[in-house]
Design a protein around this motif. Structure first.
Motif, PDB file in Angstrom:
ATOM      1  N   ASN A 107     103.767 -36.798 -19.325  1.00 27.51           N
ATOM      2  CA  ASN A 107     104.626 -36.547 -18.162  1.00 27.51           C
ATOM      3  C   ASN A 107     105.650 -35.471 -18.500  1.00 27.51           C
ATOM      4  OD1 ASN A 107     103.132 -38.627 -17.137  1.00 27.51           O
ATOM      5  ND2 ASN A 107     104.754 -40.140 -17.253  1.00 27.51           N
TER       6      ASN A 107
ATOM      7  N   TRP B  17     105.723 -44.667 -17.799  1.00 28.85           N
ATOM      8  CA  TRP B  17     107.102 -44.195 -17.716  1.00 28.85           C
ATOM      9  C   TRP B  17     107.513 -43.519 -19.028  1.00 28.85           C
ATOM     10  CZ3 TRP B  17     111.906 -47.543 -18.762  1.00 28.85           C
ATOM     11  CH2 TRP B  17     113.071 -46.831 -18.420  1.00 28.85           C
ATOM     12  N   LYS B  18     107.965 -42.276 -18.941  1.00 24.97           N
ATOM     13  CA  LYS B  18     108.394 -41.479 -20.090  1.00 24.97           C
ATOM     14  C   LYS B  18     107.277 -41.296 -21.123  1.00 24.97           C
ATOM     15  CE  LYS B  18     113.325 -42.554 -19.623  1.00 24.97           C
ATOM     16  NZ  LYS B  18     113.681 -41.206 -19.167  1.00 24.97           N
TER      17      LYS B  18
ATOM     18  N   PRO C 215     112.077 -46.704  -6.914  1.00 24.41           N
ATOM     19  CA  PRO C 215     111.671 -46.915  -8.305  1.00 24.41           C
ATOM     20  C   PRO C 215     112.202 -48.214  -8.909  1.00 24.41           C
ATOM     21  CG  PRO C 215     113.410 -45.269  -8.177  1.00 24.41           C
ATOM     22  CD  PRO C 215     112.965 -45.537  -6.772  1.00 24.41           C
TER      23      PRO C 215
ATOM     24  N   ASP D 119     107.514 -37.538 -13.694  1.00 21.40           N
ATOM     25  CA  ASP D 119     107.350 -38.805 -14.391  1.00 21.40           C
ATOM     26  C   ASP D 119     106.951 -39.876 -13.386  1.00 21.40           C
ATOM     27  OD1 ASP D 119     107.334 -40.699 -16.426  1.00 21.40           O
ATOM     28  OD2 ASP D 119     109.241 -40.046 -17.268  1.00 21.40           O
ATOM     29  N   LEU D 120     106.834 -41.086 -13.860  1.00 27.82           N
ATOM     30  CA  LEU D 120     106.315 -42.179 -13.048  1.00 27.82           C
ATOM     31  C   LEU D 120     107.089 -42.359 -11.747  1.00 27.82           C
ATOM     32  CD1 LEU D 120     104.203 -44.520 -13.014  1.00 27.82           C
ATOM     33  CD2 LEU D 120     105.983 -45.962 -14.022  1.00 27.82           C
ATOM     34  N   PHE D 121     108.418 -42.127 -11.779  1.00 29.19           N
ATOM     35  CA  PHE D 121     109.242 -42.390 -10.602  1.00 29.19           C
ATOM     36  C   PHE D 121     109.444 -41.165  -9.706  1.00 29.19           C
ATOM     37  CE2 PHE D 121     111.574 -45.471 -13.650  1.00 29.19           C
ATOM     38  CZ  PHE D 121     110.531 -46.376 -13.561  1.00 29.19           C
TER      39      PHE D 121
ATOM     40  N   PRO E 209     102.241 -43.666 -10.161  1.00 29.40           N
ATOM     41  CA  PRO E 209     102.824 -44.894  -9.605  1.00 29.40           C
ATOM     42  C   PRO E 209     101.872 -45.664  -8.716  1.00 29.40           C
ATOM     43  CG  PRO E 209     103.662 -42.950  -8.457  1.00 29.40           C
ATOM     44  CD  PRO E 209     102.897 -42.445  -9.644  1.00 29.40           C
TER      45      PRO E 209
ATOM     46  N   GLY F 177     104.934 -49.713 -23.151  1.00 26.52           N
ATOM     47  CA  GLY F 177     105.140 -48.277 -23.063  1.00 26.52           C
ATOM     48  C   GLY F 177     104.510 -47.572 -24.251  1.00 26.52           C
TER      49      GLY F 177
END
Length: 407
Positions: free
Chosen positions: A340, A335-336, A353, A345-347, A312, A143
């Motif tokens: 974003n 992610w985070k 998710p 965000d990614l989800f 994603p 990350g």
């Protein structure tokens, strides 16, 4: 499928691709693009049999140009057999004479990923199964911490560790002049020490911000502190300069997000000046070409670590290659991430998710058909409509003298 064909001299010209075997034909019915926040470009391909494949053609800051390329793809490929991924790839890459480049390759990436998603869904298997099967059960990910101008990295690293990560990446420096004070590099070393103090590995992204004058100094300062890798220590194109830097450090050198084809990476492989190749699946021809780059890298004993600060679909596609590629090392996960913003965000656009849950720094094998993710199409359409006038732009940085600096 019988293709329309004309004769031009000794060359046969097919208007709708090649004929397929009985039962294998499922024609492309539609190709759509969706420009959604925070900065992603999704691609939806539907076949005559109603199978939907999703791709991602995100090219940060240049969405309009990529969307424009899809006018050509719709003209060319609607009515083609969706199963003929390689024929479609070769036609898209070669048929308009001018080849490569970030815009055309990003557009091709989105189409290619969507077609592989359709292939997996048609067969009822994950894409890694079609790529030869799995070679691992889990894939390591990292990350981001620190943002564009790195700060508060220790607390962010602690948060990442709590989330399950065992490795992170951060920008190595803020903006720098062509020749800056050596003291400008001291903060980089301090941040690296802080993050490593909690027992987590750190990759340092130079982001092309450091010119060769300072790159060799920074590499020397970082050497005792053993970062996981240094990324893009010099701008693309400086093969000979990178070769000299490579000889001056034992730190693994990574790059590749601004290289889009095997032809682009070849000089770096042959020069022996990198340890890790980082193609971005949304820029480097999708699953087809990214997999070929990874296989080519293995020949030179170079590791494969997909660049993926994106959405994603790109992340799932990267993992499909990770699960089926021997020289895979680690994959970027957005992610985070600092890009974003707000509720995006990614989800955000996913309905499952949980498949991206990070445990012990890794993500388990994706087992669903195709890409293995499920998307909220209603939300994607609504967000694209709401954001139709939105186009993400990176900042323009200038030094104290007013001159442009690398972002």
């Amino acid at each position: 499928m019988a293709s329309a064909m004309t004769q031009v001299g000794s060359t046969r010209v097919y208007e709708k691709g090649l004929a397929g075997a009985p039962g294998s034909v499922d024609l492309i019915k539609s190709i759509e693009t969706f420009n959604v926040r925070p900065r992603w470009l999704f691609v939806r391909v539907e076949t005559e049999k109603g199978i939907v494949g999703w791709g991602e053609a995100t090219l940060e800051g240049h969405s309009e140009a990529v969307i424009g390329a899809y006018a050509d793809f719709r003209e060319r490929f609607i009515g083609w057999n969706s199963a003929d991924i390689e024929d479609i790839y070769q036609t898209a890459y070669r048929h308009r004479f001018y080849r490569g480049g970030e815009v055309l390759m990003s557009a091709l990436s989105g189409l290619d990923i969507a077609l592989w998603d359709i292939k997996g869904k048609t067969l009822g298997v994950p894409i890694w199964e079609v790529l030869g099967g799995k070679v691992r059960e889990r894939a390591q990910v990292y990350g981001w911490i620190g943002g564009d101008r790195p700060s508060d990295v220790l607390e962010q690293a602690k948060a990442r560790k709590e989330q399950g990560f065992t490795a992170v990446k951060m920008n190595a420096v803020e903006s720098l002049g062509w020749l800056d004070s050596p003291h400008a590099l001291d903060a980089t070393v301090k941040r690296l020490e802080e993050v490593k103090s909690i027992g987590i590995d750190v990759g340092l992204d130079f982001h092309g911000r450091v010119h060769k004058t300072l790159a060799k100094q920074l590499a020397r300062k970082l050497e005792p502190h053993q970062p996981l890798f240094i990324e893009e220590p010099l701008l693309p194109g400086h093969v000979e300069e990178l070769k000299k830097l490579y000889a001056q450090t034992t730190i693994p050198i990574a790059l590749g997000e601004r290289l889009f084809t095997r032809q682009d990476v070849r000089p770096y492989f042959e020069a022996g000046c990198i340890d890790v190749i980082q193609p971005d699946i949304s820029h480097a021809g999708g699953i087809s070409e990214t997999r070929r780059i990874a296989n080519m890298a293995e020949t030179y004993d170079i590791g494969f670590a997909p660049h993926c600060p994106l959405g994603p679909i790109a992340f799932a596609a990267s993992l499909q290659i990770a699960f089926s590629t021997p020289n895979f090392l680690i994959c970027e996960m957005s992610w985070k991430m600092h890009y974003n913003k707000g509720d995006y965000d990614l989800f955000t656009y996913m309905t499952n998710p949980e498949v991206f849950q990070v445990r012990d720094g890794m993500i388990d094998l994706l087992t669903g058909p195709g890409l293995g993710i499920e998307l909220n199409e209603k939300l994607i359409r609504a967000q694209a409509e709401e954001s139709k006038d939105f186009n993400w732009r990176n900042p323009t940085w200038r030094g104290v003298d007013g001159g442009i600096r690398e972002w």
